[in-house]
Design a protein around this motif. Sequence first.
Motif, PDB file in Angstrom:
ATOM      1  N   LEU A  39     -64.339  41.084   8.960  1.00 39.62           N
ATOM      2  CA  LEU A  39     -63.323  40.618   9.364  1.00 39.62           C
ATOM      3  C   LEU A  39     -61.879  41.001   8.946  1.00 39.62           C
ATOM      4  O   LEU A  39     -60.910  40.785   9.661  1.00 39.62           O
ATOM      5  CB  LEU A  39     -63.494  39.207   9.908  1.00 39.62           C
ATOM      6  N   PHE A  40     -61.858  41.197   7.816  1.00 41.21           N
ATOM      7  CA  PHE A  40     -60.484  41.204   6.970  1.00 41.21           C
ATOM      8  C   PHE A  40     -60.109  42.660   6.679  1.00 41.21           C
ATOM      9  O   PHE A  40     -59.399  42.997   5.692  1.00 41.21           O
ATOM     10  CB  PHE A  40     -60.551  40.562   5.403  1.00 41.21           C
ATOM     11  N   GLU A  41     -60.523  43.606   7.413  1.00 41.05           N
ATOM     12  CA  GLU A  41     -60.228  45.110   7.140  1.00 41.05           C
ATOM     13  C   GLU A  41     -58.898  45.069   7.317  1.00 41.05           C
ATOM     14  O   GLU A  41     -58.207  45.973   6.753  1.00 41.05           O
ATOM     15  CB  GLU A  41     -61.118  45.934   7.985  1.00 41.05           C
ATOM     16  N   ASP A  42     -58.121  44.612   8.241  1.00 43.36           N
ATOM     17  CA  ASP A  42     -56.749  44.730   8.751  1.00 43.36           C
ATOM     18  C   ASP A  42     -55.867  43.867   7.879  1.00 43.36           C
ATOM     19  O   ASP A  42     -54.846  43.786   8.145  1.00 43.36           O
ATOM     20  CB  ASP A  42     -56.602  44.772  10.165  1.00 43.36           C
TER      21      ASP A  42
ATOM     22  N   THR B  37     -53.872  38.927   9.274  1.00 41.70           N
ATOM     23  CA  THR B  37     -54.854  39.819   9.633  1.00 41.70           C
ATOM     24  C   THR B  37     -55.135  39.931  11.254  1.00 41.70           C
ATOM     25  O   THR B  37     -55.073  41.283  11.647  1.00 41.70           O
ATOM     26  CB  THR B  37     -56.207  39.356   9.175  1.00 41.70           C
ATOM     27  N   ILE B  38     -55.009  38.809  11.973  1.00 40.02           N
ATOM     28  CA  ILE B  38     -54.980  38.733  13.461  1.00 40.02           C
ATOM     29  C   ILE B  38     -53.569  39.460  14.067  1.00 40.02           C
ATOM     30  O   ILE B  38     -53.773  40.592  14.932  1.00 40.02           O
ATOM     31  CB  ILE B  38     -54.813  37.431  13.972  1.00 40.02           C
ATOM     32  N   VAL B  39     -52.703  39.480  13.321  1.00 41.67           N
ATOM     33  CA  VAL B  39     -51.393  39.952  13.856  1.00 41.67           C
ATOM     34  C   VAL B  39     -51.553  41.465  13.593  1.00 41.67           C
ATOM     35  O   VAL B  39     -51.080  42.160  14.371  1.00 41.67           O
ATOM     36  CB  VAL B  39     -50.162  39.314  13.178  1.00 41.67           C
ATOM     37  N   PHE B  40     -51.926  41.972  12.338  1.00 43.96           N
ATOM     38  CA  PHE B  40     -51.882  43.302  12.041  1.00 43.96           C
ATOM     39  C   PHE B  40     -53.120  43.858  12.953  1.00 43.96           C
ATOM     40  O   PHE B  40     -52.968  45.035  13.267  1.00 43.96           O
ATOM     41  CB  PHE B  40     -51.920  43.582  10.476  1.00 43.96           C
ATOM     42  N   HIS B  41     -54.052  43.464  13.203  1.00 44.74           N
ATOM     43  CA  HIS B  41     -55.036  44.017  14.008  1.00 44.74           C
ATOM     44  C   HIS B  41     -54.800  44.318  15.488  1.00 44.74           C
ATOM     45  O   HIS B  41     -55.093  45.495  15.961  1.00 44.74           O
ATOM     46  CB  HIS B  41     -56.638  43.033  13.878  1.00 44.74           C
ATOM     47  N   TYR B  42     -54.093  42.947  16.075  1.00 41.79           N
ATOM     48  CA  TYR B  42     -53.891  43.142  17.412  1.00 41.79           C
ATOM     49  C   TYR B  42     -52.483  44.040  17.681  1.00 41.79           C
ATOM     50  O   TYR B  42     -52.266  44.674  18.632  1.00 41.79           O
ATOM     51  CB  TYR B  42     -54.030  41.819  18.063  1.00 41.79           C
ATOM     52  N   GLY B  43     -51.533  43.747  16.683  1.00 43.69           N
ATOM     53  CA  GLY B  43     -50.261  44.672  16.739  1.00 43.69           C
ATOM     54  C   GLY B  43     -50.411  45.955  16.342  1.00 43.69           C
ATOM     55  O   GLY B  43     -49.419  46.566  16.442  1.00 43.69           O
ATOM     56  N   ARG B  44     -51.414  46.441  15.881  1.00 50.03           N
ATOM     57  CA  ARG B  44     -51.588  47.748  15.187  1.00 50.03           C
ATOM     58  C   ARG B  44     -50.632  48.004  14.289  1.00 50.03           C
ATOM     59  O   ARG B  44     -50.049  49.311  14.445  1.00 50.03           O
ATOM     60  CB  ARG B  44     -51.699  48.775  16.382  1.00 50.03           C
ATOM     61  N   LEU B  45     -50.257  46.958  13.554  1.00 52.76           N
ATOM     62  CA  LEU B  45     -48.980  47.445  12.648  1.00 52.76           C
ATOM     63  C   LEU B  45     -49.168  48.602  11.695  1.00 52.76           C
ATOM     64  O   LEU B  45     -48.256  49.235  11.136  1.00 52.76           O
ATOM     65  CB  LEU B  45     -48.538  46.233  12.006  1.00 52.76           C
ATOM     66  N   HIS B  46     -50.508  48.719  11.078  1.00 52.10           N
ATOM     67  CA  HIS B  46     -51.054  49.540  10.152  1.00 52.10           C
ATOM     68  C   HIS B  46     -50.698  50.846  10.651  1.00 52.10           C
ATOM     69  O   HIS B  46     -50.336  51.903   9.866  1.00 52.10           O
ATOM     70  CB  HIS B  46     -52.443  49.369   9.800  1.00 52.10           C
TER      71      HIS B  46
ATOM     72  N   ILE C  13     -53.192  48.305   4.070  1.00 49.73           N
ATOM     73  CA  ILE C  13     -54.207  47.146   4.478  1.00 49.73           C
ATOM     74  C   ILE C  13     -55.304  47.190   3.457  1.00 49.73           C
ATOM     75  O   ILE C  13     -55.470  48.150   2.795  1.00 49.73           O
ATOM     76  CB  ILE C  13     -54.683  47.417   5.923  1.00 49.73           C
ATOM     77  N   VAL C  14     -55.993  46.556   3.487  1.00 47.78           N
ATOM     78  CA  VAL C  14     -57.329  46.102   2.430  1.00 47.78           C
ATOM     79  C   VAL C  14     -58.264  47.394   2.803  1.00 47.78           C
ATOM     80  O   VAL C  14     -58.835  47.948   1.781  1.00 47.78           O
ATOM     81  CB  VAL C  14     -57.881  44.910   2.580  1.00 47.78           C
ATOM     82  N   GLY C  15     -58.726  47.535   4.106  1.00 47.91           N
ATOM     83  CA  GLY C  15     -59.362  48.681   4.504  1.00 47.91           C
ATOM     84  C   GLY C  15     -60.804  48.100   4.526  1.00 47.91           C
ATOM     85  O   GLY C  15     -60.997  46.847   4.384  1.00 47.91           O
ATOM     86  N   PRO C  16     -61.920  49.068   4.704  1.00 50.78           N
ATOM     87  CA  PRO C  16     -63.230  48.614   4.830  1.00 50.78           C
ATOM     88  C   PRO C  16     -63.981  47.671   3.822  1.00 50.78           C
ATOM     89  O   PRO C  16     -63.478  48.024   2.768  1.00 50.78           O
ATOM     90  CB  PRO C  16     -64.239  49.937   4.958  1.00 50.78           C
ATOM     91  N   ILE C  17     -64.496  46.493   4.275  1.00 45.34           N
ATOM     92  CA  ILE C  17     -65.022  45.666   3.159  1.00 45.34           C
ATOM     93  C   ILE C  17     -66.492  45.611   3.384  1.00 45.34           C
ATOM     94  O   ILE C  17     -67.134  45.265   4.454  1.00 45.34           O
ATOM     95  CB  ILE C  17     -64.474  44.219   3.183  1.00 45.34           C
TER      96      ILE C  17
END
Length: 516
Positions: A345-348, A215-224, A231-235
């Motif tokens: 926190l797990f949106e990404d 989650t951290i890698v995808f969020h700060y790396g903007r891999l999505h 990604i999971v999306g809004p929770i």
Amino acid sequence: MAYGMLANLHPVYGLYVSFFPGLIYVLLGTSRHISVGTFAVVSLMVGAVVNEHVQHSSVHPTDSPLSPLGLNMTNSTGMEEEVEAAEKLSVATALALLTGLIQLVMGILHLGVVNSYLSDAVVTALNTGSAVHVLTSQLKHMVGVRFKDPAGNFKVAKTLIVLFGHMSETNVASLVTACACVFVCILVKDQINERFKKQLRVPIPIEIITVVVATIVFHYGRLHHIYDAAIVGPIPTGLPAPRVPDLWRMASLVDDALAISIVSFAINMSIGRVYAKKHGYTIEPSQELVAYGCGNVFSSFFLCFPSSGALGRSSLLEGSGGKTQVTTLASSVLVLVVLLALGGLFEDLPTAVLASIVVVNLRGMLAQMVEVKRLWRINRWEMSTWLATFLGVVLIDVPVGLVVGVVASFLSIVVQTQLADLAVLGRLGDTDIFRRKDVSALVHELPATKIVRFESMLYFANSEHFRSQLEEAVRGGCRVQHLVIDCSAMSYMDSVGAEALHRVGGSCMLMASARR
């Protein structure tokens, strides 16, 4: 969350199922170690039902202005996807309510004995075959391919055909993430947790660590955004408001709910009996049905799909020293914290990670394929039942495989009694012990005496077989003056069997007299 996705729903519903049903089981269940929540086989069956009913649904988008996650859908953007999600949830909650009602009625009527008709061979084959279904259903998330899951029978073959047709659309970020997740999880589970389990008081929670890191890698790396990886999306945070499931759907879900009720009960009992035997207590099947039924009925009002014994969580809690259902309450508190504060926190979180976690945890179920080799040595009839159930599940579908397994079990019993062996007995050496003549060269028949034992009950279906075997034994031996029939293995005899036994002795003695 991963099993929520396996049920063809938003991952947050997996968290709901991990929280609400367990609260009821703590009050009503008889097992001290089962933790009720999500399980791969039941989630798979729910996903198949949801997928099939939504594909054949005739609900118009304007009929559902609100999504299941509470997002306004008055604009046209994403309306179709949100309506589909609302329909899936409607089917899942109605299925949970009906499943719970069926289990509750079965428990009140003391039908827990139904579990006796599901042999270990059927249950293990059902789990292993379902694991193949789960594996194929998660491959698309691991490679980042988007398509609707096929409905109906033959889903494994259909899914693989569609998947190979979309392989050119593979998302590199999802594939690399999935491979890394699988590698790390297997490495830690096998090389650290398993190897040093005596030194580790609690196993390393590598799944949670993987989820946080990804989650951290995808969020700060903007891999999505860069690679368009799913990604999971809004929770949503907080607990869902209670609402009545769509009762009008229940009439079309009876068959599916009945299958899920039986399968989940069989799985729960198999898990519970392992821990009950290990820790020296007993569980009451009918009360367990009441507990599962009440849990599913209650949780269906809080957006939950049918629950089952959570094998992974149960083994973790038992392995960490848990001795009562207090451990389930403790784990439920952790789930509650995630729902109230940490869910956003797990949106990404990439869906490839959730799929990989599911696949890694299938290894134990897939390893049960070696059961065939063991059954081949012990009982080939049981091995045939295992294979029939497994092939029925994999080639057709889980409910069909369950029916095939039960039918195969009954047929094997019927065929074995119909073709039961008539053993010729003799004296073992100079002792007074009588054994089968074919087990040792030291066994010899008494002069002018034929001693036989029919290795089954004697009833209408095998009376003719008994008569023909007995006549053949008398005809094939030396001159017979005395015929002794050992009935110790005849646990049951109906009127036809009694008549056959009465007449066959006379006919055999007439044959022996004619030979003289």
